[in-house]
Design a protein around this motif. Structure first.
Motif, short mmCIF file in Angstrom:
data_model
loop_
_atom_site.label_atom_id
_atom_site.label_comp_id
_atom_site.label_asym_id
_atom_site.label_seq_id
_atom_site.Cartn_x
_atom_site.Cartn_y
_atom_site.Cartn_z
N PHE A 59 11.15 -15.20 -11.90
CA PHE A 59 9.90 -15.29 -11.76
C PHE A 59 9.27 -13.73 -12.16
CE2 PHE A 59 6.37 -14.09 -8.95
CZ PHE A 59 5.68 -15.07 -9.14
N VAL A 60 7.78 -14.00 -12.52
CA VAL A 60 7.24 -12.79 -13.06
C VAL A 60 5.92 -13.17 -12.61
CG1 VAL A 60 7.07 -13.62 -15.27
CG2 VAL A 60 6.56 -11.26 -14.90
N GLY A 61 4.92 -12.32 -11.96
CA GLY A 61 3.82 -12.52 -11.45
C GLY A 61 3.20 -11.33 -10.89
N LEU A 62 1.81 -11.48 -10.91
CA LEU A 62 0.93 -10.32 -10.23
C LEU A 62 0.97 -10.55 -8.87
CD1 LEU A 62 -1.93 -10.81 -12.39
CD2 LEU A 62 -0.27 -8.93 -12.91
N GLN A 63 1.12 -9.38 -8.21
CA GLN A 63 1.15 -9.30 -6.67
C GLN A 63 -0.11 -8.29 -6.30
OE1 GLN A 63 4.74 -7.36 -4.83
NE2 GLN A 63 4.86 -9.68 -3.83
N LEU A 64 -0.82 -8.41 -5.22
CA LEU A 64 -1.80 -7.58 -4.43
C LEU A 64 -0.85 -6.56 -3.86
CD1 LEU A 64 -4.50 -9.74 -3.24
CD2 LEU A 64 -4.59 -8.08 -5.23
N GLU A 65 -1.13 -5.28 -4.12
CA GLU A 65 -0.43 -4.23 -3.61
C GLU A 65 -1.46 -3.64 -2.47
OE1 GLU A 65 2.22 -1.16 -5.89
OE2 GLU A 65 0.40 -0.94 -6.27
N GLU A 66 -0.63 -3.50 -1.18
CA GLU A 66 -1.43 -2.88 0.08
C GLU A 66 -1.30 -1.27 -0.14
OE1 GLU A 66 -0.63 -4.25 3.81
OE2 GLU A 66 -0.22 -6.19 3.16
#
Length: 67
Positions: A59-66
Motif C-alpha cells: 500500500f502507498v498513501g497519504l496519512q495525516l500526522e498528529e
C-alpha cells in the motif's frame, strides 16, 4: 496537522526473484513504484499495490500526522 506518505511493499513473492541482489528484485520494485507514481499523478491519494503476478504486496498513501 501535517501529512506524510506511507509506503509498504512486501517483497517475499516469486515476482521479486530469489534475493534483493537479483535483477528481478530491482525491476519489480521499480515497476511497482512507477505504477504508484502514475496513480498519484492522476490524483489518487492511496493505492493498493500488486506484484506483476497480480498478488497484493502493499500500500502507498497519504496519512495525516498528529503533531
Amino acid at each position: 496537522m501535517g501529512t506524510k506518505l506511507v509506503l509498504e511493499i512486501r517483497c517475499g513473492n516469486a515476482a521479486f526473484g530469489d534475493s534483493p541482489d537479483s535483477d528481478d528484485f530491482g525491476a519489480e520494485v521499480g515497476r511497482i513504484l512507477r505504477h504508484a507514481a502514475d496513480m498519484f499523478e492522476q490524483g489518487y491519494a492511496a493505492v493498493y499495490l500488486n506484484d506483476s503476478n497480480g498478488n497484493p504486496v502493499g500500500f502507498v498513501g497519504l496519512q495525516l500526522e498528529e503533531e
